[in-house]
Design an enzyme around this catalytic site. Structure first.
Site, PDB file in Angstrom:
ATOM      1  N   ARG A 131      -9.704  -2.775   8.292  1.00 25.06           N
ATOM      2  CA  ARG A 131     -10.350  -1.364   8.160  1.00 25.06           C
ATOM      3  C   ARG A 131     -11.665  -1.643   8.993  1.00 25.06           C
ATOM      4  NH1 ARG A 131     -11.816   2.933   3.934  1.00 25.06           N
ATOM      5  NH2 ARG A 131     -10.829   4.687   4.531  1.00 25.06           N
ATOM      6  N   TRP A 155       0.846  -0.955   0.104  1.00 25.76           N
ATOM      7  CA  TRP A 155       0.137  -0.026   0.062  1.00 25.76           C
ATOM      8  C   TRP A 155       0.975   1.305  -0.152  1.00 25.76           C
ATOM      9  CZ3 TRP A 155      -0.314   3.976   3.222  1.00 25.76           C
ATOM     10  CH2 TRP A 155      -1.415   4.906   2.928  1.00 25.76           C
ATOM     11  N   TRP A 161     -14.965   2.955  -7.566  1.00 24.36           N
ATOM     12  CA  TRP A 161     -15.281   1.641  -7.050  1.00 24.36           C
ATOM     13  C   TRP A 161     -14.263   1.214  -6.317  1.00 24.36           C
ATOM     14  CZ3 TRP A 161     -19.656  -1.259  -8.575  1.00 24.36           C
ATOM     15  CH2 TRP A 161     -19.765  -2.610  -8.132  1.00 24.36           C
ATOM     16  N   ASP A 162     -14.252   1.563  -4.920  1.00 22.13           N
ATOM     17  CA  ASP A 162     -13.313   1.073  -4.178  1.00 22.13           C
ATOM     18  C   ASP A 162     -13.498  -0.240  -3.392  1.00 22.13           C
ATOM     19  OD1 ASP A 162     -10.994   1.784  -2.595  1.00 22.13           O
ATOM     20  OD2 ASP A 162     -11.893   3.504  -1.759  1.00 22.13           O
ATOM     21  N   MET A 163     -12.428  -0.828  -2.949  1.00 21.47           N
ATOM     22  CA  MET A 163     -12.219  -2.065  -2.302  1.00 21.47           C
ATOM     23  C   MET A 163     -11.014  -2.098  -1.363  1.00 21.47           C
ATOM     24  SD  MET A 163     -10.531  -4.959  -2.609  1.00 21.47           S
ATOM     25  CE  MET A 163     -10.630  -6.779  -2.984  1.00 21.47           C
ATOM     26  N   CYS A 169     -10.583   1.254  -7.730  1.00 21.67           N
ATOM     27  CA  CYS A 169      -9.729   1.502  -6.747  1.00 21.67           C
ATOM     28  C   CYS A 169      -9.616   0.235  -5.533  1.00 21.67           C
ATOM     29  CB  CYS A 169     -10.196   2.733  -6.219  1.00 21.67           C
ATOM     30  SG  CYS A 169      -9.438   3.338  -4.925  1.00 21.67           S
ATOM     31  N   ASP A 225      -2.773   5.467  -3.133  1.00 18.29           N
ATOM     32  CA  ASP A 225      -2.939   6.353  -2.111  1.00 18.29           C
ATOM     33  C   ASP A 225      -1.946   7.327  -1.775  1.00 18.29           C
ATOM     34  OD1 ASP A 225      -5.806   5.731  -1.969  1.00 18.29           O
ATOM     35  OD2 ASP A 225      -5.663   4.404   0.006  1.00 18.29           O
TER      36      ASP A 225
END
Ligand code: DGJ
Length: 729
Positions: free
Chosen positions: A443, A199, A477-479, A526, A548
């Site tokens: 998260r 990340w 569209w996040d994940m 995303c 990010d």
């Protein structure tokens, strides 16, 4: 005819003007790999195969003791009959045996290319663009057929491959492994290159020599992952950006994958790629069909740069789809780093107003607009607008934005559920889990079980309503987590190891439906930045949030690494605030703009709070971006100086007709009393005269490419330069 079948020698030759790929059916049974590389004319292609009986390498052919599967370069190797290298597949039959004997049965050659059921894949717009070969192998005892599918495109140095099992027998079979491709190279004198990270630090480049044994990258995270991109390349030792043989393979898949290279004692190298066999199996019932994802295979005789340019064109033109495929994207402002969860309608309007005044075209409302989402602890699954933050709903905000002449975009994270949500309270079994085991949050969220049809249907309906609830032009569209306790309450024990792949099939069904229902929405995928940056997602969504990490200096590496496979037009790339929120670094606004302008330009900061001078600079850069965006997004990329090699980075984009080009040069840390640097440009027309920066000096293309351009002596850290080149008529 790009695919020729020489029946006498049992040889298939797939070719276009640049590439050849040759397969021979040896002894009428075994598909052997003869060649993949620069276009050849063949007369004695089969002579390339030499056989020698070697100790401990058994022969399946009593009349040919010199022959062994162990030393044959194979197209799709099996295990159990003498090849002791890594197999392409493994099946287990009802009696527990893993022995199969798949031999050539038939083949079919046809114009064009058929879609792959349920999976993203490259396509043709006209049948004349490509030709396809399907070789069918059969295990007559089991009644199992294996289809090896190859497509060669006329105008791209690309061959696509995929495989499918078809069960015409009578007993259940478990597929334990099913790679999408395998190629045996006759020597192992290669480097391999892959893109690794985590990340905030995605797609960093690693290049290493091959060595004896296995080198492998993979993901078992339920996503293609930040850690390894589903791509590897083999490079001749001397290959660089411009020269040398390079073979790149990229899997059109967004889930668990594996790519491995095995070097055997005879110095051959086996490259294979496909779904990660770890924790995977698939129960194939009589009458069943299993389709593996497709691999793009690019050969370049013009080094890594040549390979990248082929991937870029191909991904843009024959993997990405939809109305946005061939057009540049609106410049956006996203409120995430400006507000995080802490916003109200007034604040959002201030950002949009300021953005509009500077020339921004799209306002994106990020996380926090629904349920009781004050932080990341709740509400995923409750996709109802929070009226405390947005009293006029999405429609009210969207109307305000549109009246200003901007487009309105929205963030969603459909695949997830917060334990603290009405959805989870109602359907606690709708997440991936294993009964009696912990449900490990990440998260503060769990992953919905997309292997279940009703969960997918629910998401299709829910997000159809959300996307209809306001005039939405863009969706992010996040994940934001990877999978743990991968199991499904809806699958029987013998199918539990299908869950992760079934999840992907469910996800693809959802995004297929929604992108089809909303063809005018620009979708950006995303996953905590670039955790699912792969050709599979690009098939549905023509751009991806790159990382990010928005720090301009780190982004040089991330975007340079990403460019190895992916074109600039698919890279979401934003200007953010300083000190940077991820690394605390302060870089000049102009460098932040320039770095973001090498992709799909966006902004992600309290733009209303910028000083007058900074606002002026942003407006100028936006104007500049409009001038160069066609070249950046659709031109040919030439990488000139790598940020992985030192403090200087440079790359350029050249329009297809070579009439225009844009060069970016960045210096991260200035050095004292530095040498003069002269940069040789590439991709220009030798004969054309280029004017640099409108009113600057004029140079022949050959001058710029052979003699080079003098770079400025730099005194400041984090300096950046943009050169615009235009050929004089
Ligand atoms: C991760 C994304 O990458 C960010 O840009 C932002 O959308 C957050 N998720 C929101 O939760």
């Amino acid at each position: 005819m790009p695919i020729e079948w020489n029946e006498k020698d049992g040889i298939f030759h797939l070719y276009n003007s640049k590439v050849s790929y040759l397969i021979q059916i040896v002894y009428g049974k075994y598909p052997a790999h003869l060649y993949w590389g620069r276009r050849v004319q063949t007369n004695q292609a089969s002579a390339i195969l030499t056989f020698k009986g070697r100790a401990f390498s058994p022969s399946t052919e009593p009349d040919h003791p010199q022959f062994s599967l162990d030393t044959l370069p194979q197209e799709y190797p099996t295990f159990g009959n003498g090849d002791f290298r890594t197999p392409g597949y493994q099946l287990q039959t009802a009696d527990g045996s893993t022995i199969t004997e798949l031999v050539y049965d038939s083949h079919e050659i046809f114009q064009g290319k058929r879609p792959i059921e349920g999976l993203p894949a490259s396509y043709v717009e006209d049948e004349s663009e490509a030709e396809t070969l399907v070789i069918t192998l059969v295990d007559s005892k089991l009644g199992i057929g294996l289809h090896l599918q190859y497509t060669i495109y006329q105008d791209f140095e690309v061959i696509t491959r995929s495989v499918a099992f078809e069960h015409l027998g009578s007993q259940d079979v478990q597929i334990l492994k099913c790679m999408s491709m395998s190629v045996d190279f006759h020597h192992a004198d290669w480097d391999w290159l892959h893109l690794h990270g985590t990340w905030g630090r995605e797609r960093h480049i690693e290049r290493e020599p091959l060595h004896q044994g296995t080198q492998m990258i993979s993901s078992a995270r339920g996503a293609s992952s930040h850690q390894h991109n589903p791509f590897v390349a083999l490079l001749s030792k001397s290959a660089d950006e411009e020269h040398g043989d390079v073979y790149g393979v990229s899997l059109i898949y967004s889930g668990n994958f594996q790519a491995s290279i095995d070097v055997d004692p005879f110095e051959t190298a086996r490259l294979s790629m496909g779904i990660n066999p770890f924790d995977f199996s698939w129960l194939l019932k009589p009458g069943g069909f299993f389709q593996a994802p497709e691999v793009l295979m690019v050969y370049s005789s013009e080094g890594l740069g040549g390979m990248s340019r082929t991937f870029h064109k191909f991904l843009r033109k024959r993997v990405c789809r939809g109305v946005y495929r061939d057009i540049t994207r609106p410049i956006l402002i996203n409120n995430w780093e400006a507000t995080y969860f802490n916003f109200n309608e007034r604040k959002l309007k201030e950002i949009a107003d300021a953005g509009k005044a500077l020339g921004i075209e799209l306002f994106v409302l990020d996380d926090g607009w629904f349920g009781k989402r004050e932080n990341a602890k709740s509400s995923l699954g409750d996709w109802v607008v929070d009226k405390k933050k947005l009293p006029n709903g999405l429609e009210g905000l969207s109307e305000y934005i549109r009246k200003k002449g901007m487009k309105f975009g929205l963030w969603v994270e459909p695949e997830m559920v917060s334990p603290d949500s009405d959805l989870y309270r109602k359907h606690p079994d709708w997440c991936l889990h294993v009964p009696g085991r912990n449900r490990t949050p990440s998260r503060n969220q769990l992953v919905l079980d997309l292997s279940r049809e009703e969960v997918c249907d629910y998401l299709i309906n829910t997000f159809t309503e959300v996307f209809q609830s306001a005039q939405i032009s863009y969706v992010k569209w996040d994940m934001n987590r990877n999978m743990t306790e991968v199991g499904s309450a809806a699958l029987p024990p013998e199918r539990q190891r299908e869950t992760a792949h079934r999840y992907m099939l469910g996800l693809y069904r959802i995004v297929d439906k929604l992108t089809e229902r909303f063809p005018d929405i620009l979708f950006e995928s995303c996953s905590g930045g670039g955790g699912r940056f792969d050709p599979g997602m690009l098939y549905y969504m023509p751009q991806t949030w790159t990382s990010d990490n928005t720090d301009a200096a780190v982004r040089l590496k991330i975007q340079y690494g990403t460019s190895i496979v992916y074109p600039a037009v698919v890279m979401g790339s934003h200007v953010s605030d300083v000190p940077n929120h991820q690394v605390g670094r302060t870089t000049p606004l102009v460098m932040r703009c320039h770095v973001a302008m090498t992709g799909n330009l966006g902004f992600e900061l309290n733009i209303d709070k910028l000083s007058g001078d900074d606002k002026k600079l942003v407006a100028e850069q936006i104007k500049q971006y409009h001038k160069i965006k066609e070249i950046v997004c659709f031109g040919d990329l030439y990488r000139l100086m790598s940020p992985f090699a030192g403090m200087d980075s440079a790359w350029m984009y050249v329009s297809e007709d070579k009439g225009k080009a844009v060069l970016f040069y960045f210096k991260t840390m200035a050095s004292p009393n530095p040498p003069f640097l002269r940069l040789k440009l590439r991709g220009l027309d030798n004969e054309k005269i280029y004017r640099i920066n409108n009113g600057g000096k004029d140079y022949f293309g050959s001058e710029l490419m052979q003699m080079g351009l003098n770079l400025p002596l730099i005194k400041n850290d984090f300096s950046s330069y943009l050169y615009y080149l235009e050929a004089l008529q």
